[in-house]
Write a protein that holds these residues in place. Sequence first.
Motif, PDB file in Angstrom:
ATOM      1  N   TRP A  74      40.880  45.559  36.755  1.00 14.37           N
ATOM      2  CA  TRP A  74      41.723  44.962  37.609  1.00 14.37           C
ATOM      3  C   TRP A  74      41.497  43.511  36.843  1.00 14.37           C
ATOM      4  CZ3 TRP A  74      45.550  47.581  38.479  1.00 14.37           C
ATOM      5  CH2 TRP A  74      45.403  48.975  38.993  1.00 14.37           C
ATOM      6  N   LEU A  75      42.753  42.824  36.463  1.00 12.49           N
ATOM      7  CA  LEU A  75      41.971  41.303  36.418  1.00 12.49           C
ATOM      8  C   LEU A  75      43.282  40.273  37.087  1.00 12.49           C
ATOM      9  CD1 LEU A  75      40.740  39.021  34.194  1.00 12.49           C
ATOM     10  CD2 LEU A  75      42.456  39.320  32.686  1.00 12.49           C
ATOM     11  N   VAL A 102      39.770  39.833  43.105  1.00  8.76           N
ATOM     12  CA  VAL A 102      40.174  41.474  43.381  1.00  8.76           C
ATOM     13  C   VAL A 102      38.503  41.972  43.496  1.00  8.76           C
ATOM     14  CG1 VAL A 102      40.537  43.256  41.341  1.00  8.76           C
ATOM     15  CG2 VAL A 102      42.039  41.257  41.329  1.00  8.76           C
ATOM     16  N   GLU A 103      38.435  42.381  44.738  1.00  5.54           N
ATOM     17  CA  GLU A 103      36.896  42.873  44.447  1.00  5.54           C
ATOM     18  C   GLU A 103      36.424  44.249  44.798  1.00  5.54           C
ATOM     19  OE1 GLU A 103      33.802  41.124  44.411  1.00  5.54           O
ATOM     20  OE2 GLU A 103      35.051  39.634  44.592  1.00  5.54           O
ATOM     21  N   LEU A 104      35.989  44.888  43.944  1.00  5.74           N
ATOM     22  CA  LEU A 104      35.238  46.929  44.933  1.00  5.74           C
ATOM     23  C   LEU A 104      34.297  46.964  45.922  1.00  5.74           C
ATOM     24  CD1 LEU A 104      35.609  49.247  42.653  1.00  5.74           C
ATOM     25  CD2 LEU A 104      33.480  48.915  41.218  1.00  5.74           C
ATOM     26  N   ASP A 105      34.680  47.228  46.299  1.00  3.31           N
ATOM     27  CA  ASP A 105      33.760  48.278  47.811  1.00  3.31           C
ATOM     28  C   ASP A 105      32.585  48.890  47.481  1.00  3.31           C
ATOM     29  OD1 ASP A 105      34.744  50.584  48.114  1.00  3.31           O
ATOM     30  OD2 ASP A 105      35.841  49.434  49.858  1.00  3.31           O
ATOM     31  N   TRP A 111      40.290  46.120  46.215  1.00  6.01           N
ATOM     32  CA  TRP A 111      41.181  45.395  47.421  1.00  6.01           C
ATOM     33  C   TRP A 111      41.112  44.102  46.131  1.00  6.01           C
ATOM     34  CZ3 TRP A 111      41.823  47.538  52.151  1.00  6.01           C
ATOM     35  CH2 TRP A 111      40.807  48.463  52.041  1.00  6.01           C
ATOM     36  N   LEU A 112      42.662  43.760  46.620  1.00  5.59           N
ATOM     37  CA  LEU A 112      43.297  42.952  46.174  1.00  5.59           C
ATOM     38  C   LEU A 112      43.539  41.674  47.069  1.00  5.59           C
ATOM     39  CD1 LEU A 112      45.145  40.701  44.230  1.00  5.59           C
ATOM     40  CD2 LEU A 112      46.991  42.206  44.645  1.00  5.59           C
ATOM     41  N   MET A 122      44.620  47.546  49.321  1.00  3.17           N
ATOM     42  CA  MET A 122      43.826  48.248  48.711  1.00  3.17           C
ATOM     43  C   MET A 122      44.120  49.188  47.228  1.00  3.17           C
ATOM     44  SD  MET A 122      41.792  51.688  50.043  1.00  3.17           S
ATOM     45  CE  MET A 122      43.704  52.151  49.414  1.00  3.17           C
ATOM     46  N   LEU A 123      43.981  49.039  46.126  1.00  2.00           N
ATOM     47  CA  LEU A 123      44.940  49.301  44.618  1.00  2.00           C
ATOM     48  C   LEU A 123      44.564  50.793  44.553  1.00  2.00           C
ATOM     49  CD1 LEU A 123      43.935  46.047  42.890  1.00  2.00           C
ATOM     50  CD2 LEU A 123      45.966  46.476  43.709  1.00  2.00           C
TER      51      LEU A 123
END
Length: 130
Positions: A74-75, A102-105, A111-112, A122-123
């Motif tokens: 995701w960009l 955009v972050e990854l948990d 998460w956006l 949440m994507l």
Amino acid sequence: NPPDFDPDWGTRWGYIAEIELGGWDILWVTMAPCGGASCESGLFLVYRLVNGEWNLISENGPGDLAMDARGNCWLSLVNSLFSVDGVEVEQIADLSPFFCTVELDAFGRTWLALPGQNTLWMLDGSEEGQ
């Protein structure tokens, strides 16, 4: 070694702004070119580096990048959210006039965040939509 430099971008490579590990020997690198005495041109180039080969993905200003647990990339660039599959970039949302992150948990969820709207999504990475 960094990719060949295009004089249309400035005079030299400045710095690496972000690195994201993509698994499967893939590295996502955001680089900032410099012109003259300054590196503050606002131009950032996103590359996908696989087995030493640099593939230019975007020349579209500052952005944010995250990989989800399924390997989807995701960009976010300027006011848009993109999904990246290999070197194919597809815009999936226009978020004007807001920049998003955009972050990854730790659970592999992506998460956006839209800081300008105090919005968080949440994507899910599914084909049906996000």
